[in-house]
Enzyme design. Structure first.
Site, PDB file in Angstrom:
ATOM      1  CG  HIS A   1      -7.894   3.673  -0.911  1.00 26.01           C
ATOM      2  ND1 HIS A   1      -7.993   4.931  -0.525  1.00 26.01           N
ATOM      3  CD2 HIS A   1      -6.450   3.452  -0.359  1.00 26.01           C
ATOM      4  CE1 HIS A   1      -7.116   5.352   0.329  1.00 26.01           C
ATOM      5  NE2 HIS A   1      -6.237   4.526   0.453  1.00 26.01           N
TER       6      HIS A   1
ATOM      7  NE  ARG B   1      -1.712  13.587  -2.386  1.00 30.47           N
ATOM      8  CZ  ARG B   1      -0.918  14.365  -2.139  1.00 30.47           C
ATOM      9  NH1 ARG B   1      -0.208  15.037  -2.943  1.00 30.47           N
ATOM     10  NH2 ARG B   1      -0.957  14.860  -0.835  1.00 30.47           N
ATOM     11  CB  ALA B   2      -5.730   7.075  -2.381  1.00 28.83           C
ATOM     12  CB  SER B   3      -6.127  12.420  -0.989  1.00 25.36           C
ATOM     13  OG  SER B   3      -5.026  12.765  -1.406  1.00 25.36           O
TER      14      SER B   3
ATOM     15  CD  GLU C   1      -2.779   5.431   3.928  1.00 23.06           C
ATOM     16  OE1 GLU C   1      -2.976   5.298   5.025  1.00 23.06           O
ATOM     17  OE2 GLU C   1      -3.814   5.961   3.180  1.00 23.06           O
TER      18      GLU C   1
ATOM     19  CG  HIS D   1      -6.701   2.844   5.775  1.00 23.22           C
ATOM     20  ND1 HIS D   1      -7.861   2.802   4.871  1.00 23.22           N
ATOM     21  CD2 HIS D   1      -5.913   3.424   5.386  1.00 23.22           C
ATOM     22  CE1 HIS D   1      -7.252   3.499   3.769  1.00 23.22           C
ATOM     23  NE2 HIS D   1      -6.118   3.941   3.979  1.00 23.22           N
TER      24      HIS D   1
ATOM     25  NE  ARG E   1       2.428  13.144   3.640  1.00 23.12           N
ATOM     26  CZ  ARG E   1       2.572  13.485   2.188  1.00 23.12           C
ATOM     27  NH1 ARG E   1       3.714  14.048   2.083  1.00 23.12           N
ATOM     28  NH2 ARG E   1       1.690  13.316   1.335  1.00 23.12           N
TER      29      ARG E   1
ATOM     30  CG  HIS F   1      -1.781   0.964   1.158  1.00 21.76           C
ATOM     31  ND1 HIS F   1      -3.212   1.018   2.226  1.00 21.76           N
ATOM     32  CD2 HIS F   1      -2.124   1.993   0.346  1.00 21.76           C
ATOM     33  CE1 HIS F   1      -3.826   2.263   1.931  1.00 21.76           C
ATOM     34  NE2 HIS F   1      -3.064   2.839   0.793  1.00 21.76           N
TER      35      HIS F   1
END
Lengths: 338, 338
Positions: free
Chosen positions: B175, B69-71, B281, B220, B287, B6
């Protein structure tokens, strides 16, 4: 003593739910609501004795902070007038239960929320219920029932309720109701998501700067939060917020509605026992017997008894925290010499 | 070897995101999309070497299953055409990363979903990407971005993607992307809620009767699911479903994106290690450095190393499960003699 902070009247006499059905039918047809039916004390007594009271005794708890069935609040049904009538009917029934079993139950009220409506009626109903001896309320962060159309709990929209809660010194349990969005199973997704969502909103905002004495109970063990405690600590840091212990956890409490030992063990491994209130949501979301243990899934007292807590911590979780978070409960108990 | 299942390309060169902005501006103004900018191999190399590759080496992992990038998928933006262009641009960039670092990255694609749109374009893009060597896809259960307007994942609406996944023998990670609903913080609420929601949908439905070979990774750490494992076992029982081990867990896998030791310990206490894939992730949602440990929150390898697993189980989590769930990854590794 052992106080269960999270019980709903899921076993109300059938006339109560039948009335709700006819109330909603009347609303749809533009007719006035029917008259609320007669329910005898014996019917109420029986519905409690055979269910919550029996289970409390069997499991060894002493009392329950008791509120109307959460999934039936259904604030998305009808309109504000319908919600006002329904909340009054539900709360009056809780008051009768408490009147019949004053040593075992104490009331928490449903609010007459309605999507998009101001919270004036909720403030009035909270005041009415506290005058009847209730010690808290259930606040629905999503009265739309799974469409999430209300603003975050940190928005000023909610402030009238927080102001009244502060004035009356009562906490709220943040508790959604049924989901009318087919993606969200009520007790398996919507409830848990709402808990998680509410907690994250409290991290993002700064609600307790405005309401330093406000107390919110996030049920179902805090949703996903304790499992992802590192994520939430990290996100608070990324958002430039103080540590969670200062920013949120002076005002937020989780219950123990987590239906297996490893979950409860995790809860107490990461959350200060001073922030945890014993709860079972009984008779509620999960009614079966766990084949792995031979005991009811929601017999959460077994898990708390087995958790790595000192006697003093366990007493906090079972009694002390509830008396502190619900000071009107503490006063009622003292008046009973308890 | 250690495979991180991930990772997102959260550090793409700035031209990429700038193009997205201008693409959306053009859409709003009814103009055709601008031409995609030139990005040099050196720019891509640098964006990876200074971030994901450096951290992989520092933390001791060997490779990452890498996706856009998922977001930023933001399927709710623009329309289907806009999503098709954006997915292609994002996936082509992933293909370039994999081309530059073939021993360290392998691709998983973003799908050009769009609220209300059929999944034909997603099927086509999945096929295109697998032809380029991708080994899986990210499937967004809520392309509306927090309004949850799509049907549950068990609905026939989704079947064209499942059919193509089965045909190509690739899994999906479930996701979501950014949230445009202000109640849901993206990484603190929407992501975790979506994981929980998806799992509950799979309990309610019977998807794997229709697709016995379908494999879904719920990221997650499975959202709230392991923490509430008793609730989910109990709900499956109440719904008359077989035990979760049969009903869901032959086809569903969780990653280890849980950012503290107690969470990872819980995960392995309740979930069979055969259902858990190592993931971080990274560089992603959280971060910072955990002040309690002095290490990065998302350095999940530390937690897995410290978890109560046998060497064989740890090897499953680090490598074996990923090779089994992503058979095209296994084939690619074998072709490299690994």
């Amino acid at each position: 003593m052992i106080i269960d902070c999270h019980g709903h009247y899921t076993t109300a006499p059938p006339q109560h739910d039948a009335w709700r059905k006819s109330q909603l039918a009347a609303f749809r047809e533009g007719r006035p609501s029917p008259e609320y039916p007669a329910i005898s004390d014996d019917e109420i007594r029986e519905s409690i004795e055979q269910n919550q009271l029996r289970l409390l005794r069997e499991r060894g708890a002493d009392m329950t902070i008791f509120s109307p069935r959460a999934s039936a609040m259904a604030h998305h049904e009808g309109d504000e007038r319908v919600s006002i009538e329904w909340a009054r009917a539900c709360n009056d029934l809780i008051a009768r239960v408490v009147g019949l079993f004053p040593e075992t139950f104490i009331g928490v009220c449903q609010l007459p929320q309605s999507p998009g409506a101001e919270l004036k009626a909720s403030v009035a109903e909270l005041e009415r219920c506290v005058q009847m001896g209730f010690v808290g309320c259930n606040l629905n962060p999503d009265p739309s029932g799974g469409w999430w159309t209300s603003p975050p709990l940190t928005d000023r929209y909610w402030y009238p309720v927080y102001e009244k809660m502060t004035e009356l010194d009562v906490p709220a349990m943040v508790h959604v109701s049924a989901s009318c969005n087919p993606v969200f199973h009520a007790t398996g997704a919507h409830y848990i998501n709402a808990d998680t969502t509410a907690f994250m909103q409290l991290i993002q905002g700064d609600l307790f700067a405005d309401f330093p004495d406000l107390r919110l109970v996030i049920p179902h063990g805090g949703g996903a939060v304790p499992y992802h405690w590192g994520r939430y600590r990290g996100l608070a840091d990324m958002l430039g917020k103080p540590p969670l212990s200062e920013h949120v956890m002076k005002n937020v409490f989780f219950d123990t509605c987590v239906y297996h030992q490893p979950g409860i063990d995790l809860l107490f491994r990461v959350i200060d026992p001073g922030n945890v209130l014993f709860g079972s949501e009984m008779v509620g979301a999960v009614r079966g017997i766990d084949p792995e243990t031979g005991h009811y899934f929601d017999d959460t007292k077994r898990y708390v008894d087995a958790a790595a807590l000192t006697d003093a911590q366990r007493a906090q979780v079972y009694e002390g925290n509830a008396r502190r978070v619900y000071p009107r409960l503490d006063r009622a108990l003292r008046a009973q010499g308890r």
